[in-house]
Design a protein around this motif. Structure first.
Motif, PDB file in Angstrom:
ATOM      1  N   LEU A 307       0.828  -1.208   0.000  1.00 40.97           N
ATOM      2  CA  LEU A 307       0.000   0.000   0.000  1.00 40.97           C
ATOM      3  C   LEU A 307       0.864   1.260   0.000  1.00 40.97           C
ATOM      4  O   LEU A 307       0.476   2.298  -0.524  1.00 40.97           O
ATOM      5  CB  LEU A 307      -0.916   0.018   1.229  1.00 40.97           C
ATOM      6  CG  LEU A 307      -2.117  -0.936   1.225  1.00 40.97           C
ATOM      7  CD1 LEU A 307      -2.843  -0.855   2.558  1.00 40.97           C
ATOM      8  CD2 LEU A 307      -3.060  -0.603   0.084  1.00 40.97           C
ATOM      9  N   GLY A 308       2.035   1.176   0.615  1.00 38.42           N
ATOM     10  CA  GLY A 308       2.979   2.291   0.589  1.00 38.42           C
ATOM     11  C   GLY A 308       2.848   3.223   1.773  1.00 38.42           C
ATOM     12  O   GLY A 308       3.839   3.621   2.371  1.00 38.42           O
ATOM     13  N   SER A 309       1.638   3.601   2.128  1.00 41.20           N
ATOM     14  CA  SER A 309       1.429   4.486   3.275  1.00 41.20           C
ATOM     15  C   SER A 309       0.253   3.963   4.097  1.00 41.20           C
ATOM     16  O   SER A 309      -0.630   3.270   3.566  1.00 41.20           O
ATOM     17  CB  SER A 309       1.167   5.925   2.828  1.00 41.20           C
ATOM     18  OG  SER A 309       0.030   5.991   1.987  1.00 41.20           O
ATOM     19  N   ASP A 310       0.250   4.298   5.382  1.00 41.70           N
ATOM     20  CA  ASP A 310      -0.831   3.843   6.261  1.00 41.70           C
ATOM     21  C   ASP A 310      -2.161   4.470   5.848  1.00 41.70           C
ATOM     22  O   ASP A 310      -2.215   5.625   5.411  1.00 41.70           O
ATOM     23  CB  ASP A 310      -0.534   4.214   7.716  1.00 41.70           C
ATOM     24  CG  ASP A 310       0.646   3.434   8.284  1.00 41.70           C
ATOM     25  OD1 ASP A 310       1.193   2.582   7.566  1.00 41.70           O
ATOM     26  OD2 ASP A 310       1.016   3.706   9.447  1.00 41.70           O
ATOM     27  N   THR A 311      -3.202   3.701   5.995  1.00 39.70           N
ATOM     28  CA  THR A 311      -4.564   4.215   5.834  1.00 39.70           C
ATOM     29  C   THR A 311      -5.170   4.309   7.223  1.00 39.70           C
ATOM     30  O   THR A 311      -5.305   3.293   7.916  1.00 39.70           O
ATOM     31  CB  THR A 311      -5.413   3.281   4.950  1.00 39.70           C
ATOM     32  OG1 THR A 311      -4.796   3.176   3.664  1.00 39.70           O
ATOM     33  CG2 THR A 311      -6.830   3.805   4.807  1.00 39.70           C
ATOM     34  N   VAL A 312      -5.522   5.515   7.636  1.00 39.54           N
ATOM     35  CA  VAL A 312      -5.986   5.749   9.010  1.00 39.54           C
ATOM     36  C   VAL A 312      -7.332   6.467   8.967  1.00 39.54           C
ATOM     37  O   VAL A 312      -7.517   7.407   8.187  1.00 39.54           O
ATOM     38  CB  VAL A 312      -4.956   6.586   9.801  1.00 39.54           C
ATOM     39  CG1 VAL A 312      -5.450   6.842  11.226  1.00 39.54           C
ATOM     40  CG2 VAL A 312      -3.596   5.886   9.811  1.00 39.54           C
ATOM     41  N   TRP A 313      -8.255   6.018   9.796  1.00 41.59           N
ATOM     42  CA  TRP A 313      -9.520   6.740   9.930  1.00 41.59           C
ATOM     43  C   TRP A 313     -10.055   6.586  11.358  1.00 41.59           C
ATOM     44  O   TRP A 313      -9.604   5.708  12.105  1.00 41.59           O
ATOM     45  CB  TRP A 313     -10.539   6.288   8.898  1.00 41.59           C
ATOM     46  CG  TRP A 313     -11.178   4.948   9.087  1.00 41.59           C
ATOM     47  CD1 TRP A 313     -12.386   4.683   9.671  1.00 41.59           C
ATOM     48  CD2 TRP A 313     -10.672   3.671   8.647  1.00 41.59           C
ATOM     49  NE1 TRP A 313     -12.673   3.339   9.628  1.00 41.59           N
ATOM     50  CE2 TRP A 313     -11.640   2.695   8.993  1.00 41.59           C
ATOM     51  CE3 TRP A 313      -9.511   3.253   8.001  1.00 41.59           C
ATOM     52  CZ2 TRP A 313     -11.471   1.338   8.711  1.00 41.59           C
ATOM     53  CZ3 TRP A 313      -9.337   1.910   7.719  1.00 41.59           C
ATOM     54  CH2 TRP A 313     -10.311   0.974   8.075  1.00 41.59           C
ATOM     55  N   THR A 314     -10.981   7.465  11.731  1.00 43.89           N
ATOM     56  CA  THR A 314     -11.534   7.468  13.084  1.00 43.89           C
ATOM     57  C   THR A 314     -13.057   7.423  13.028  1.00 43.89           C
ATOM     58  O   THR A 314     -13.679   7.840  12.047  1.00 43.89           O
ATOM     59  CB  THR A 314     -11.100   8.722  13.856  1.00 43.89           C
ATOM     60  OG1 THR A 314     -11.592   9.876  13.193  1.00 43.89           O
ATOM     61  CG2 THR A 314      -9.590   8.793  13.975  1.00 43.89           C
ATOM     62  N   PHE A 315     -13.635   6.919  14.086  1.00 46.63           N
ATOM     63  CA  PHE A 315     -15.088   6.922  14.244  1.00 46.63           C
ATOM     64  C   PHE A 315     -15.409   6.954  15.733  1.00 46.63           C
ATOM     65  O   PHE A 315     -14.542   6.720  16.586  1.00 46.63           O
ATOM     66  CB  PHE A 315     -15.719   5.690  13.587  1.00 46.63           C
ATOM     67  CG  PHE A 315     -15.361   4.387  14.240  1.00 46.63           C
ATOM     68  CD1 PHE A 315     -16.167   3.846  15.244  1.00 46.63           C
ATOM     69  CD2 PHE A 315     -14.223   3.686  13.857  1.00 46.63           C
ATOM     70  CE1 PHE A 315     -15.842   2.634  15.851  1.00 46.63           C
ATOM     71  CE2 PHE A 315     -13.884   2.477  14.464  1.00 46.63           C
ATOM     72  CZ  PHE A 315     -14.695   1.954  15.459  1.00 46.63           C
ATOM     73  N   ARG A 316     -16.638   7.241  16.074  1.00 44.47           N
ATOM     74  CA  ARG A 316     -17.062   7.262  17.474  1.00 44.47           C
ATOM     75  C   ARG A 316     -18.291   6.388  17.646  1.00 44.47           C
ATOM     76  O   ARG A 316     -19.191   6.369  16.792  1.00 44.47           O
ATOM     77  CB  ARG A 316     -17.372   8.688  17.936  1.00 44.47           C
ATOM     78  CG  ARG A 316     -17.739   8.749  19.427  1.00 44.47           C
ATOM     79  CD  ARG A 316     -17.649  10.150  19.977  1.00 44.47           C
ATOM     80  NE  ARG A 316     -18.531  11.084  19.278  1.00 44.47           N
ATOM     81  CZ  ARG A 316     -18.586  12.382  19.565  1.00 44.47           C
ATOM     82  NH1 ARG A 316     -17.810  12.888  20.513  1.00 44.47           N
ATOM     83  NH2 ARG A 316     -19.399  13.172  18.903  1.00 44.47           N
ATOM     84  N   VAL A 317     -18.343   5.701  18.749  1.00 41.07           N
ATOM     85  CA  VAL A 317     -19.488   4.858  19.072  1.00 41.07           C
ATOM     86  C   VAL A 317     -20.633   5.741  19.563  1.00 41.07           C
ATOM     87  O   VAL A 317     -20.406   6.781  20.213  1.00 41.07           O
ATOM     88  CB  VAL A 317     -19.111   3.804  20.133  1.00 41.07           C
ATOM     89  CG1 VAL A 317     -20.319   2.975  20.560  1.00 41.07           C
ATOM     90  CG2 VAL A 317     -18.002   2.902  19.603  1.00 41.07           C
ATOM     91  N   GLU A 318     -21.838   5.369  19.260  1.00 40.47           N
ATOM     92  CA  GLU A 318     -23.024   6.133  19.658  1.00 40.47           C
ATOM     93  C   GLU A 318     -23.071   6.364  21.166  1.00 40.47           C
ATOM     94  O   GLU A 318     -22.499   5.598  21.949  1.00 40.47           O
ATOM     95  CB  GLU A 318     -24.282   5.398  19.210  1.00 40.47           C
ATOM     96  CG  GLU A 318     -24.437   4.039  19.872  1.00 40.47           C
ATOM     97  CD  GLU A 318     -25.588   3.239  19.312  1.00 40.47           C
ATOM     98  OE1 GLU A 318     -26.272   3.748  18.411  1.00 40.47           O
ATOM     99  OE2 GLU A 318     -25.790   2.098  19.774  1.00 40.47           O
ATOM    100  N   GLN A 319     -23.744   7.429  21.587  1.00 40.22           N
ATOM    101  CA  GLN A 319     -23.931   7.699  23.010  1.00 40.22           C
ATOM    102  C   GLN A 319     -24.806   6.606  23.621  1.00 40.22           C
ATOM    103  O   GLN A 319     -25.774   6.161  23.010  1.00 40.22           O
ATOM    104  CB  GLN A 319     -24.605   9.055  23.205  1.00 40.22           C
ATOM    105  CG  GLN A 319     -23.802  10.238  22.691  1.00 40.22           C
ATOM    106  CD  GLN A 319     -22.567  10.514  23.545  1.00 40.22           C
ATOM    107  OE1 GLN A 319     -22.479  10.094  24.705  1.00 40.22           O
ATOM    108  NE2 GLN A 319     -21.611  11.224  22.970  1.00 40.22           N
TER     109      GLN A 319
END
Length: 331
Positions: A307-319
């Motif tokens: 892939l060459g570079s990291d793939t990074v993402w974020t999310f939050r769990v519902e309240q």
């Protein structure tokens, strides 16, 4: 049902014919007919039912009837009182067919006639070799009965040496097309098919087999980047464009951490058929907490490209339900 064959019927090919019948009180019945698909495209539609007072009649160039296909159209009455019926059939047609008529009883409602000579086409690019990024597809098409500009051109792409075909363009302009190979998975025996038709006759040609070797790519992720209502019991998934080396996808290269920087334990699996890597957390995620997913750039496809570079993402769990309703209950 088998068509009724007339004199002179020889070898046959699949012909696809569509059209419509229009009835309006006080006016003559009207009919439309067209060759909507062609033998080179391997059309498969239902055959005429073999009975009824409407007929598709096929002639050769001298007017000799080759075959007839009776059918019964299904009419719908429109708001203005017009009765309308459409049809779309494919059936075996002798190669010497030069005209198709639509009849109601003995009355001819419409017809389509072939030109004297079929078109020709050859693919000039791509040739055998390896390609990446954007490349040009070029072809040479001729129409002995008219200009090449009058031909309809459609393009298809095969990632598996012609075993299957994906549409590229149903009506291409000119004699070239810009192909973005990154939209398709890497392959070792790709092909381009060009089909031209003059409204009746068609011709097709295929390119030589070529390879596509783009760097691997992540096509979809779940949960989405920035999602703030993820379920606490959810799997983390990444879909790749290309077949991947599953030995490079494990808990060290596909990881999940919470907002405190702590690693979340879980199992990692790769589905070769769907090209999807899945990280399943060992337990439920915490309500209201943010998480970060990382796919390491060291992950490789089946050709050994990373892939060459990291793939990074974020999310939050519902309240959680208590966070939502407790202030109301206290009041």
């Amino acid at each position: 049902p088998a068509p009724v064959s007339g004199a002179g019927a020889q070898e046959s090919a699949t012909l696809a014919v569509g059209g419509a019948v229009i009835q309006k009180e006080g006016e003559d019945e009207a009919g439309l007919i067209d060759i909507v698909d062609l033998p080179a495209r391997n059309a498969t539609f239902p055959a005429p039912d073999g009975s009824g007072d409407y007929t598709l009649r096929l002639h050769d160039g001298s007017g000799t009837v080759l075959t007839t296909h009776p059918f019964s159209p299904v009419f719908t009455t429109l708001e203005d009182g017009v009765a309308y019926a459409s049809f779309l059939f494919s059936f075996s047609a002798p190669n010497e067919t030069r005209q198709v008529d639509l009849l109601h009883g003995s009355a001819v409602l419409g017809s389509v006639t072939a030109s004297a000579s079929p078109p020709t086409v050859s693919v000039t690019q791509p040739s055998a070799g390896s390609y990446s990024g954007t490349t040009s597809v070029t072809w040479i098409a001729t129409d002995p009965d008219g200009g090449a500009d009058d031909l309809n051109v459609s393009l298809s792409y095969s990632p598996d040496d012609g075993a299957s075909w994906l549409p590229l363009a149903l009506s291409a302009d000119g004699s070239s097309y810009s192909l973005d190979t990154t939209q398709f998975a890497n392959c070792q025996a790709c092909r381009i098919r060009v089909v031209v038709d003059d409204g009746f006759h068609s011709a097709q040609a295929e390119s030589a087999a070529f390879s596509v070797t783009n760097p691997p790519q992540v096509r979809a992720i779940w949960p989405a980047d920035g999602e703030d209502h993820a379920a606490p019991y959810t799997d983390i998934a990444a879909v790749f464009r290309d077949p991947m080396d599953e030995n490079t996808i494990d808990s060290s290269s596909f990881s999940l951490t919470d907002s405190q920087g702590s690693s979340v334990a879980g199992s990692v699996a790769y589905d070769e058929e769907t090209r999807t890597a899945v990280l399943a957390p060992a337990g439920g995620l915490t309500y209201g907490r943010s998480y970060t997913v990382r796919l390491a750039g060291t992950i490789e496809d089946s050709l050994g490209q990373s892939l060459g570079s990291d793939t990074v993402w974020t999310f939050r769990v519902e309240q959680g339900p208590l966070r939502v309703f407790l202030p109301v209950l206290l009041r």
